[in-house]
Design an enzyme around this catalytic site. Structure first.
Site, PDB file in Angstrom:
ATOM      1  CB  ALA A 107       3.275  -3.566  -2.137  1.00 11.83           C
ATOM      2  CD  GLU A 108       0.833   0.371   1.677  1.00 14.52           C
ATOM      3  OE1 GLU A 108      -0.127  -0.166   2.231  1.00 14.52           O
ATOM      4  OE2 GLU A 108       1.811   0.820   2.297  1.00 14.52           O
TER       5      GLU A 108
END
Length: 659
Positions: free
Chosen positions: A546-547
């Site tokens: 996600a990052e």
């Protein structure tokens, strides 16, 4: 600021509707013919949307809107008797400091500033001497001690304070946000609050002037009354037309609201399917998988169906997804454009309404704390709760996976009993001392935290066929409801006491439960760092996905760096010399997540703290209501769900209107 009253308004805890309460008080503090000195509701919250105008607005409110736009550049909209505004560039931590200069040229008699709790004191400090007031939206009972403490502080500073703890329903909320009196008991309360927070001067002198004028014109009373009668009839016809238009627009707004909510519910229900593998292990397409286009198309279809069921033709509905380019869109915007005709006929007037809804993790604080460590039985380790029932953390995680599979087959599992202390077992034995039905105290495996009594009876067949897939076995042939977990340390063992809450996804920290989307070159680093810091490797992997999508050279618009997106100050705090070193960054990420999970006792809150900062989470003991943070938590939950590592059941996600 021009002479007037500044009212700082915020919501405490999980209370909502601070903007509606502020608007209600502002309306009741504003005379019907106030001119440009009408009240202003200024929304300083970080989540504030742009104000929308209304067909019905007083001349004074429109004059104030024009002054605001001309002199300050703020976004403004007249609605009913008052004006609503927001700073166009958004609100930041430094805004309260410049608020005085921003409001200086405005003639508003009352400015109600709706702000986040963190900015409440700063807003009060901006008001000129003798003019500040405070208005709180709070939950009855829950925030009593905090209100009392704040009241004592403000009383010492001679700042009047009112706390609105009474219910504020949907109709009063909509009326207040339309610039109208909320009606009923809410109007009476708002009037009392307005008198206390923004007292009006000169009322008796105004009444004397009216009495004198009427007396001097007594001789002209009859013609005046006839004129008034004609005017009343004309106004009645006008009001009938306006009322018809307002009612029609209200129906359109309701249709838009329900369409947005229906689309958001579809997105919530379909979210886990986005993260399922597109193909089965044998290479065949996975029918349970949804790609992003299909996910959005299903949400759009639900919105149009809901609009049609509420009397709005589907072709009048336009949909948009503000975060459509993200890997898991969570927001939907609906706009309805139509022409409203009245009894007077004609082509009618063009109008439009809009609504926006989103999928979020729960933002309310957790319920009153329950015991986090088991006592009084054969198990003395951490407790996790499912459906309000306590159990060992690895049991809870395995149940999550089993319950998700059961839901896919149309079965809803219910937990009737889990961990029981010896004292609780004694009470059951005393009520029914029959060993064929109740185990004697000290002998029941329920004291070990590994046992679940499940239902309903319709699920027994499914459990018998599928329980072993998730390491649950039926303990006794005569108890179709009793299942024990055998996928971890033995019941009532010393090893069982040390199962960590940080590994509540059901895999041992650093175990081989890494999702398939993890690049091979980072798998060992994730496993090693997870084991050293007692954190789930699958959780760390989902975060990195996600990052940065595992990009070690990623740099965000705000300066976050590397595969784990560390800000420079945070990197320094964790001894990370080079955020672009992926192996070192993964280890720092694992250390930070281990500390956050221990601090907040929850994977969701730890994720929110990683994204928004520990202070924001500690302030409310919840996932803060920041769209970016809520989306971040939901996406990682979805990644874990799709990988079979569900930490929070998808059913806990909320759907709500945001505009």
């Amino acid at each position: 600021m021009s002479p007037g009253r500044l009212i700082a308004c915020t919501a405490l805890g999980d209370a909502r509707g601070a903007d509606a309460v502020a608007a209600a008080v502002a309306v009741c503090a504003t005379p019907v013919a106030a001119g440009p000195e009408s009240a202003l509701v200024l929304d300083l919250r970080r989540s504030a949307g742009a104000p929308r105008g209304a067909l019905l607005a007083s001349t004074g409110a429109r004059e104030l809107e024009a002054v605001i736009r001309e002199r300050t550049g703020m976004q403004a909209a007249a609605r009913g008797r008052i004006c609503f505004a927001r700073v166009a560039a958004g609100t930041g931590a430094d805004l309260p400091g410049s608020l005085g200069d921003l409001l200086e040229p405005l003639p508003a008699r009352v400015v109600a500033c709706v702000c986040d709790p963190v900015d409440f004191r700063s807003v009060l400090a901006v008001a000129p001497a003798a003019t500040p007031a405070a208005l709180l939206r709070a939950v009855p009972g829950a925030d009593r001690s905090l209100i009392a403490l704040l009241a004592a502080e403000l009383q010492a500073e001679r700042i009047p304070l009112k706390a609105w703890t009474a219910p504020f329903g949907l109709i009063p909320t909509r009326r207040s946000l339309a610039g109208l009196e909320p009606g009923g008991a809410s109007s009476r309360r708002a009037t009392r609050f307005a008198s206390a927070l923004a007292p009006t001067r000169g009322r008796s002198a105004d009444l004397g002037f009216v009495r004198g004028t009427l007396a001097s014109e007594r001789a002209q009373a009859l013609p005046a009354l006839l004129g008034v009668a004609v005017l009343v009839v004309a106004l009645a016809l006008i009001l009938i037309a306006i009322g018809s238009a307002a009612t029609a627009k209200g129906r359109l707004q309701r249709s838009a609201d329900l369409a947005a909510l229906s689309a958001a519910r579809s997105m919530r229900d379909d979210l886990p399917r986005l993260f399922l593998p597109a193909r089965r292990p044998n290479g065949e397409p996975n029918p349970a998988h949804l790609d992003r286009d299909a996910y959005l198309a299903r949400a759009e279809a639900e919105a149009r169906t809901a609009a049609e069921r509420n009397g709005t033709a589907p072709q009048l509905v336009a949909l948009g997804f503000p975060d459509a380019e993200s890997m898991a869109p969570l927001r939907v915007r609906v706009r309805v454009k139509a022409r409203i005709t009245t009894a007077s006929g004609g082509d009618g007037a063009a109008t439009s309404v809009a609504a926006e809804a989103e999928v979020t993790p729960p933002t309310a604080p957790a319920p009153p704390s329950q015991p986090t460590v088991a006592t009084g039985g054969g198990y003395g380790g951490s407790l996790a709760y499912r459906q309000g029932k306590p159990m060992r953390p690895d049991v809870a995680a395995a149940f999550d996976r089993m319950a998700a599979a059961a839901r896919g087959d149309g079965i809803s599992l219910v937990i009737n009993s889990a961990f029981r202390s010896d004292a609780e077992q004694q009470a059951l034995w005393d009520a029914n001392p029959d060993p064929t039905w109740v185990a004697p105290p000290g002998t029941s495996l329920h004291r070990c935290g590994t046992e679940l009594d499940l239902g309903p009876p319709e699920a027994y067949g499914w459990l018998s066929d599928n329980g072993s897939r998730f390491d649950f076995v039926q303990r006794y042939a005569w108890e179709a409801w009793h299942y024990g977990f055998v996928g971890g340390p033995p019941p009532c063992s010393a090893e069982g006491d040390h199962v960590s809450a940080a590994t509540a996804d059901g895999k041992a920290a650093g175990g081989q439960g890494l999702p398939s989307f993890v690049p091979g070159k980072y798998r060992q680093a994730l496993l090693d760092s997870a084991a050293r810091n007692d954190v789930s490797a699958a959780l760390l992997a989902a975060q990195l996905m996600a990052e940065s999508n595992f990009n070690p050279n990623a740099v965000s618009a705000v300066g976050a760096q590397g595969i784990a997106q560390f800000m420079p100050a945070t990197a320094d705090a964790y001894g990370l010399d080079d955020p672009f070193d992926p192996i070192a960054s993964i280890d720092a990420q694992a250390r930070m997540m281990g500390e956050l999970i221990k601090q907040f006792g929850s994977v969701e809150l730890a994720l929110a703290a990683y994204n928004a900062g520990p202070g924001a989470v500690a302030a409310c003991s919840c996932v803060p209501p920041y769209p970016e943070t809520q989306a971040y938590v939901v996406r990682i939950m979805g990644l874990l769900d799709g990988a079979g590592e569900l930490t929070v059941p998808a059913g806990t996600l909320e759907v709500r209107l945001v505009g």
